[in-house]
Design an enzyme around this catalytic site. Structure first.
Site, PDB file in Angstrom:
ATOM      1  N   LYS A 179       0.855  -1.188   0.000  1.00 23.13           N
ATOM      2  CA  LYS A 179       0.000   0.000   0.000  1.00 23.13           C
ATOM      3  C   LYS A 179       0.892   1.241   0.000  1.00 23.13           C
ATOM      4  CE  LYS A 179      -3.937   1.710   2.793  1.00 23.13           C
ATOM      5  NZ  LYS A 179      -4.767   1.401   3.983  1.00 23.13           N
ATOM      6  N   SER A 182      -9.619   1.345   3.022  1.00 26.15           N
ATOM      7  CA  SER A 182      -8.775   2.146   2.166  1.00 26.15           C
ATOM      8  C   SER A 182      -7.715   1.356   1.392  1.00 26.15           C
ATOM      9  CB  SER A 182      -8.065   3.199   3.014  1.00 26.15           C
ATOM     10  OG  SER A 182      -7.182   2.594   3.927  1.00 26.15           O
ATOM     11  N   SER A 233      -9.670  -1.121   7.165  1.00 30.89           N
ATOM     12  CA  SER A 233      -9.098  -0.845   5.840  1.00 30.89           C
ATOM     13  C   SER A 233      -8.353  -2.011   5.180  1.00 30.89           C
ATOM     14  CB  SER A 233      -8.161   0.361   5.912  1.00 30.89           C
ATOM     15  OG  SER A 233      -8.906   1.548   5.889  1.00 30.89           O
TER      16      SER A 233
END
Lengths: 491, 115
Positions: free
Chosen positions: A81, A156, A180
């Site tokens: 990420k 996310s 997330s």
């Protein structure tokens, strides 16, 4: 069908160890898949092509080392990420304010994987600064769900989840502050593990809400999640919140045996609105666990209904403090037309942050401000105590807690335009972060062709029991082989 | 198809009941504290959005929290310190490498004081 796709980490390791594949084959395969389909998915913000190819061939240089001596992650590509810093690789947090930032340091979780021979393929898209549940808040581009390109991948860690679901990489790292990792894993039909707070070092993770953030893997199977966790868990002197605990053998915990395991089902979670299809899939999963010999019983988590309110004060409060560092002085972009320092701060931040980040900074600043601190921030922290106590009481009676990961499957772009409606999507995942517990989302079937996620929650640092339960369920349910079809021949 | 859930139903009732009315001045004040410049257009929508979020949090007010301690961290019992010893760190050039404006290893900023 490419060499890599469909194989788990252990099988890929076996292919490498037997000499049927090389690390370069896997990297080429991953890069080719990204080349073919990421234009439609948008999972990556930055692909580290040359770096990966160099690392893979360097790794092969030492493959004279007897194969069993090399770890399971050696030579296998992964994505991180884009809120995880990697030295020399752009890190943006999907925010315009960090455009052009190239960190001088590498996150400990990434460094541990690279030290074990893992090869970073690229940085995955996210909601700006990890604030969101759909990856629509990315400052650069949205990510599309590989199961249905008209729907969001969740967030996310939406880029990480989509990259794994699309078969671009066998696994990815994400971060989980209020769901997330687990929520995008559920939306994309992959496994997502949020470890116990303090188990994985956050050094090099760009901070969102420091008392809640935790790094974890998104994978195609529970076994792969156990393998990656083994690689990243453990104390790190560079993170003062990392905990000194003995790290167990997570793979050894995957016995397939859950006979006598006490499984709690929180009544309060099932009293909320959820899609009938989600409810049905979770009930079927509970039947599967019963059939395996687990003892399923109803439990109470009486303060559940206050969790969302507490979270959406605590997380923004911490964010408002953490994001104060983006001032246009030391890194990132700067508004150049300001007559003085204060105007420079304000113009830089107003131009650099997107609307959701601004909302959260403002909510957090308000909750911490004079006159409102006691009514909002302090009460939220007190409620956090009650939520934690609810779990402590429940875990005296049960070994794991099971719920849906999300109230609905993946929604369409723009469907949840109102911020609060978006927040409600995290209703089952948020209490876990407030209590610092480990939890995992595992696919539990489809509803109207979209994946549904089953959430299992464990005691602090009891990842072995959590993974054992999730693995036993996964093996019995047989959904881990489900692959999306929206990308056609790429799959 | 995914059914449309009425997850925000509770909010709707609250909007009619006990809506927390932030004023434009509140938003401008908080934005100043947060070092954010908000346009009047942004302020208008923020008044509504922030009010709705804070109104949702009103349910925290109905709980009796007398004597309940606050939790600010999980699992941290002591402040972690390390020996105050010199160890490898970034060079000045590395430290300013990402700066929008730097001069001889220092961060350059607009004038802090007038005149």
């Amino acid at each position: 069908m490419s060499a890599m796709r469909g194989l788990g980490i252990r099988a890929l390791h076996h292919e490498l160890a037997e000499g049927r594949l090389t690390a370069s084959d896997l990297i080429q395969d991953s890069l080719a898949a990204i080349e073919t389909a990421d234009g439609r998915v948008g999972a990556f913000l930055h692909v580290t092509r040359e770096r990966a190819l160099t690392q893979a061939s360097a790794g092969e240089g030492v493959s004279g080392v007897p194969a069993p001596a090399r770890g399971l992650l050696a030579g296998i590509p992964f994505a991180a990420k884009d809120n995880l810093c990697v030295e020399g690789v752009p890190t943006t947090c999907a925010s315009r304010i960090l455009e052009g930032y190239v960190p001088p340091h590498t996150a400990t979780a990434v460094r541990r994987i690279e030290t074990a021979g893992g090869v970073l393929i690229g940085k995955a898209n996210l909601d700006e600064f990890a604030m969101g549940s759909s990856t629509e808040n990315s400052g650069f581009h949205p990510t599309h769900n590989p199961w249905d390109l008209t729907r969001v991948p969740g967030g996310s860690s939406g880029g990480s989840a989509a990259a794994v679901a699309a078969g671009f990489v066998p696994y990815a790292l994400g971060s989980d502050t209020g769901g997330s990792i687990r929520q995008p894993a559920a939306f994309c039909g992959v496994v997502g593990l949020k470890p116990t707070y303090g188990l994985v070092s956050r050094f090099g993770l760009v901070a969102f809400a420091s008392s809640l953030d935790q790094i974890g893997p998104l994978t195609r199977s529970v076994e792969d999640a156990a393998i990656v966790l083994q690689g990243i868990a453990g104390w790190d002197e560079l993170d003062s919140t990392s905990v000194q605990v003995d790290i167990p053998d997570y793979l050894a915990s995957l016995t397939g045996d859950v006979a006598g395991l006490r499984v709690g089902v929180p009544a309060e979670y099932f009293e909320t609105d959820m899609d009938q299809g989600v409810r049905d899939r979770v009930m079927e999963a509970l039947d599967t666990l019963r059939r395996l010999g687990a003892e399923v019983r109803t439990i109470r988590l009486p303060h559940t209904r206050y969790a969302l309110s507490a979270y959406y004060l605590i997380a923004p409060a911490e964010a408002s403090s953490n994001l104060a560092r983006y001032d246009g002085v030391r890194f990132g972009v700067r508004a150049n037309d300001a007559p003085n320092l204060l105007a420079m701060y304000e113009r830089t931040r107003s131009a650099g942050f997107g609307p959701e980040v601004k909302r959260r900074i403002l909510i957090g600043t308000y909750a911490l401000s004079s006159g409102y601190y006691d009514a909002y921030y302090k009460r939220a922290q007190q409620v956090r105590t009650l939520i934690r106590q609810d779990f402590q009481t429940a875990f005296a009676e049960v070994d794991v807690i099971v719920s849906p990961t999300t109230p609905t499957p993946a929604f369409r772009f723009g469907e949840k335009a109102d911020p609060l409606t978006m927040y409600l999507n995290d209703i089952y995942t948020i209490p876990v972060n407030l209590a610092g517990l480990p939890a995992i989302s595992v696919p539990c079937g489809l509803q109207d062709g979209l994946p549904v996620g089953l959430q299992l929650i464990g005691r602090p640092f009891d990842e072995p029991t959590l993974l054992r339960a999730a693995h036993a369920y996964e093996q019995a349910a047989g959904f881990s082989g489900l692959r999306p079809t929206a990308l056609g021949e790429v799959q | 198809m995914t059914s449309e859930l009425n997850l925000a139903g509770r909010l709707g009732e609250r909007v009619e009941g006990h809506f927390v009315h932030l004023t434009t001045d509140d938003v401008v004040h908080v934005a100043a504290l947060a070092r954010l410049h908000v346009t009047s257009e942004e302020t208008e929508s923020l008044v509504l959005e922030l009010s709705r979020i804070l109104d949702y949090a009103r349910d925290l007010q109905e709980l009796d929290l007398t004597g309940v301690p606050a939790t600010s961290q999980i699992g941290i019992t002591t402040t972690v310190v390390r020996a105050d010893e010199r160890r490898p760190s970034l060079t000045a050039a590395e430290a300013v490498a990402n700066a929008p404006d730097e001069d001889e290893g220092m961060f350059r900023v607009p004038a802090v004081l007038e005149g």
